[in-house]
Design an enzyme around this catalytic site. Structure first.
Site, PDB file in Angstrom:
ATOM      1  N   CYS A 104      -6.680   2.499  56.832  1.00  5.54           N
ATOM      2  CA  CYS A 104      -7.050   2.873  55.600  1.00  5.54           C
ATOM      3  C   CYS A 104      -8.257   2.781  54.946  1.00  5.54           C
ATOM      4  O   CYS A 104      -8.703   3.299  53.116  1.00  5.54           O
ATOM      5  CB  CYS A 104      -5.695   2.510  54.907  1.00  5.54           C
ATOM      6  SG  CYS A 104      -3.921   2.287  54.981  1.00  5.54           S
ATOM      7  N   HIS A 230      -7.604   1.131  47.536  1.00  5.58           N
ATOM      8  CA  HIS A 230      -6.394   1.906  48.253  1.00  5.58           C
ATOM      9  C   HIS A 230      -5.082   2.386  47.507  1.00  5.58           C
ATOM     10  O   HIS A 230      -4.541   1.110  47.100  1.00  5.58           O
ATOM     11  CB  HIS A 230      -6.337   1.190  49.794  1.00  5.58           C
ATOM     12  CG  HIS A 230      -5.022   1.777  50.422  1.00  5.58           C
ATOM     13  ND1 HIS A 230      -5.567   3.660  50.614  1.00  5.58           N
ATOM     14  CD2 HIS A 230      -4.176   1.100  51.440  1.00  5.58           C
ATOM     15  CE1 HIS A 230      -4.111   2.983  51.609  1.00  5.58           C
ATOM     16  NE2 HIS A 230      -4.117   2.021  52.047  1.00  5.58           N
ATOM     17  N   ASN A 260       1.694   6.066  50.166  1.00  5.78           N
ATOM     18  CA  ASN A 260       0.693   5.850  50.888  1.00  5.78           C
ATOM     19  C   ASN A 260      -0.040   6.343  51.591  1.00  5.78           C
ATOM     20  O   ASN A 260       0.309   6.878  53.022  1.00  5.78           O
ATOM     21  CB  ASN A 260       0.770   3.952  51.231  1.00  5.78           C
ATOM     22  CG  ASN A 260      -0.598   3.827  52.227  1.00  5.78           C
ATOM     23  OD1 ASN A 260      -1.757   4.570  52.842  1.00  5.78           O
ATOM     24  ND2 ASN A 260      -0.958   2.342  52.687  1.00  5.78           N
TER      25      ASN A 260
HETATM   26  N1  COA Z   1      15.436  -1.299  50.565  1.00  8.05           N
HETATM   27  C1  COA Z   1      15.912  -2.328  50.674  1.00  8.05           C
HETATM   28  N2  COA Z   1      15.814  -3.476  50.432  1.00  8.05           N
HETATM   29  C2  COA Z   1      15.165  -3.032  51.763  1.00  8.05           C
HETATM   30  C3  COA Z   1      14.283  -2.535  52.355  1.00  8.05           C
HETATM   31  C4  COA Z   1      14.514  -1.271  51.295  1.00  8.05           C
HETATM   32  N3  COA Z   1      13.830   0.193  52.398  1.00  8.05           N
HETATM   33  N4  COA Z   1      13.048  -2.422  52.757  1.00  8.05           N
HETATM   34  C5  COA Z   1      13.387  -3.984  53.128  1.00  8.05           C
HETATM   35  N5  COA Z   1      14.405  -4.898  52.540  1.00  8.05           N
HETATM   36  C6  COA Z   1      14.833  -5.374  52.741  1.00  8.05           C
HETATM   37  C7  COA Z   1      14.767  -7.075  53.760  1.00  8.05           C
HETATM   38  O1  COA Z   1      15.423  -6.712  54.945  1.00  8.05           O
HETATM   39  C8  COA Z   1      14.749  -8.446  52.456  1.00  8.05           C
HETATM   40  O2  COA Z   1      16.416  -8.612  52.615  1.00  8.05           O
HETATM   41  P1  COA Z   1      16.892  -9.706  53.225  1.00  8.05           P
HETATM   42  O3  COA Z   1      16.455 -10.781  52.570  1.00  8.05           O
HETATM   43  O4  COA Z   1      18.232  -9.636  53.215  1.00  8.05           O
HETATM   44  O5  COA Z   1      15.792 -10.564  54.664  1.00  8.05           O
HETATM   45  C9  COA Z   1      14.453  -7.464  51.719  1.00  8.05           C
HETATM   46  O6  COA Z   1      14.509  -6.659  51.706  1.00  8.05           O
HETATM   47  C10 COA Z   1      13.271  -8.517  50.814  1.00  8.05           C
HETATM   48  O7  COA Z   1      12.614  -7.698  52.462  1.00  8.05           O
HETATM   49  P2  COA Z   1      10.502  -8.410  52.498  1.00  8.05           P
HETATM   50  O8  COA Z   1      10.014  -7.548  53.711  1.00  8.05           O
HETATM   51  O9  COA Z   1      10.616  -9.548  52.436  1.00  8.05           O
HETATM   52  O10 COA Z   1      10.501  -7.762  50.939  1.00  8.05           O
HETATM   53  P3  COA Z   1       8.379  -6.826  50.317  1.00  8.05           P
HETATM   54  O11 COA Z   1       9.216  -8.062  49.048  1.00  8.05           O
HETATM   55  O12 COA Z   1       7.682  -7.769  50.998  1.00  8.05           O
HETATM   56  O13 COA Z   1       8.502  -5.906  50.452  1.00  8.05           O
HETATM   57  C11 COA Z   1       6.737  -4.075  51.754  1.00  8.05           C
HETATM   58  C12 COA Z   1       8.719  -5.457  51.670  1.00  8.05           C
HETATM   59  C13 COA Z   1       6.979  -3.319  52.870  1.00  8.05           C
HETATM   60  C14 COA Z   1       7.293  -3.486  50.584  1.00  8.05           C
HETATM   61  C15 COA Z   1       5.952  -5.671  50.926  1.00  8.05           C
HETATM   62  O14 COA Z   1       5.640  -6.262  51.648  1.00  8.05           O
HETATM   63  C16 COA Z   1       5.098  -4.763  51.437  1.00  8.05           C
HETATM   64  O15 COA Z   1       4.027  -3.419  50.343  1.00  8.05           O
HETATM   65  N6  COA Z   1       4.107  -4.794  51.672  1.00  8.05           N
HETATM   66  C17 COA Z   1       2.388  -4.709  52.386  1.00  8.05           C
HETATM   67  C18 COA Z   1       2.846  -3.011  53.364  1.00  8.05           C
HETATM   68  C19 COA Z   1       1.272  -2.000  53.329  1.00  8.05           C
HETATM   69  O16 COA Z   1       0.682  -1.965  52.063  1.00  8.05           O
HETATM   70  N7  COA Z   1       1.400  -1.692  54.189  1.00  8.05           N
HETATM   71  C20 COA Z   1       0.424  -0.482  54.369  1.00  8.05           C
HETATM   72  C21 COA Z   1      -0.998  -1.383  54.140  1.00  8.05           C
HETATM   73  S1  COA Z   1      -2.718  -0.305  54.155  1.00  8.05           S
END
Ligand code: COA
Length: 303
Positions: A104, A230, A260
């Site tokens: 990215c 980004h 993204n």
């Molecule tokens: N829909 C509903 N629930 C979801 C889900 C979805 N698509 N994805 C995960 N969950 C659940 C998880 O299973 C977890 O449940 P649990 O508490 O029962 O275990 C809960 O939601 C929280 O998940 P978590 O992974 O802790 O959420 P988060 O707040 O970290 O959000 C992302 C997840 C991926 C949105 C976030 O971590 C993120 O954006 N990270 C950066 C990713 C990124 O930008 N990548 C590219 C970089 S170039």
């Protein structure tokens, strides 16, 4: 600049039918409503060519002046040769051409490389393109990643400028010890991600990188007219804006429509923002590697 977006859309409501998620959850955690999805015929080189052709046309430049083509991508249509070889042929260019793999951060890395070559006399003009078909790299049933990524391409033509214009300061970086927080395991088809680790790393890297680029340019954060981060997650962008002393009202966000798109995300947002001549623009990318890159640009040539 030029852009190319596939017509196919994948909305949060489409995803609700496929995986265990909701529109509210995705919007709340990421800010994304829908993404574009390319067809099998809309490969990365096809999107890159369309964006590149539009950029050349918009620039009004004689294509013979383009001595360099960089295609930033992590989703090439084939292993060999580079995507840029196909794009060069499609566009009828006669120039050095290579792909740049920095996920990215790839577009900002490309801008920094092209700027250096133009400033040292190695190229009269350059075409830089970010292009991705990320749906090929994402498990359609993995709710942790499929909600995030989309397809698209965008391009810009770079030409020489007066000293007070163009790239005034930049920063590129990589911390390979974080490779495994966002990667495709050897032999695997799809990307795996530790979302929380990426979130933390992205904010830290971007704030540090933007600050370094601003310092090198001799510009203060509050002077920036257009901040183009980004487009990964609204909450990541908000955290960067706050910690780097930037202005939310001058920050470009279009991830609600495209998700993204990796190397295409910053040029897509920049093309939509349409900075005015003389505006101070800050680009800041982060991604797998973990890589990061920032550039402070005075928009226009000043010539
Ligand atoms: N829909 C509903 N629930 C979801 C889900 C979805 N698509 N994805 C995960 N969950 C659940 C998880 O299973 C977890 O449940 P649990 O508490 O029962 O275990 C809960 O939601 C929280 O998940 P978590 O992974 O802790 O959420 P988060 O707040 O970290 O959000 C992302 C997840 C991926 C949105 C976030 O971590 C993120 O954006 N990270 C950066 C990713 C990124 O930008 N990548 C590219 C970089 S170039």
């Amino acid at each position: 600049m030029g852009t190319a977006l596939p017509a196919g859309k994948l909305t949060n409501f489409d995803l609700e039918k496929r995986i265990d998620t909701t529109n509210e959850w995705i919007l709340d955690r990421t800010g994304i409503s829908e993404r574009r999805v390319a067809t099998d015929d809309e490969t990365t080189d096809v999107l890159a060519t369309a964006a590149g052709a539009e950029a050349i046309k918009a620039s009004g430049i004689d294509p013979e002046l383009i001595d360099l083509l960089i295609v930033a991508t992590i989703t090439p249509p084939q292993k060999l040769p580079a995507t840029s070889a196909f794009v060069q042929d499609n566009l009828g260019l006669a120039c050095g051409a290579f792909d740049l793999v920095a996920a990215c951060s790839g577009f900002v890395y490309s801008v920094v490389m092209a700027d250096s070559l133009i400033k040292t006399g190695g190229a009269r003009a350059a075409l830089v393109i970010g292009a991705e078909t990320l749906h090929t790299m994402v498990d359609p049933m993995d709710r942790g990643t499929v909600i995030l990524f989309g397809d698209g391409a965008a391009a810009g033509v770079m030409v020489p400028s007066a000293p007070a214009y163009g790239v005034l300061g930049s920063d590129i970086g990589c911390d390979g010890s974080l490779a495994n927080i966002l990667y495709v395991p050897p032999g695997a088809e799809f990307v795996q991600m530790d979302g929380k680790a990426v979130f933390r790393g992205a904010v830290r890297a971007c704030v540090q990188s933007a600050t370094t680029a601003l310092e090198r340019a001799g510009i203060k954060g509050e002077e920036i007219d257009v901040f183009v981060p980004h487009q990964a997650n609204t909450r990541i962008i908000d955290a960067i804006v706050e910690r780097a002393g930037l202005d939310n009202a001058r920050t470009v966000k279009n991830l609600d429509k495209y998700g993204n798109t990796s190397a295409a995300s910053i040029p897509l947002a920049l093309a939509e923002a349409q900075p005015n001549d003389g505006d101070l623009v800050l680009l800041c990318g982060f991604g797998a590697g973990m890589t990061w890159a920032s550039a402070v640009i005075r928009w226009g040539t000043g010539l």
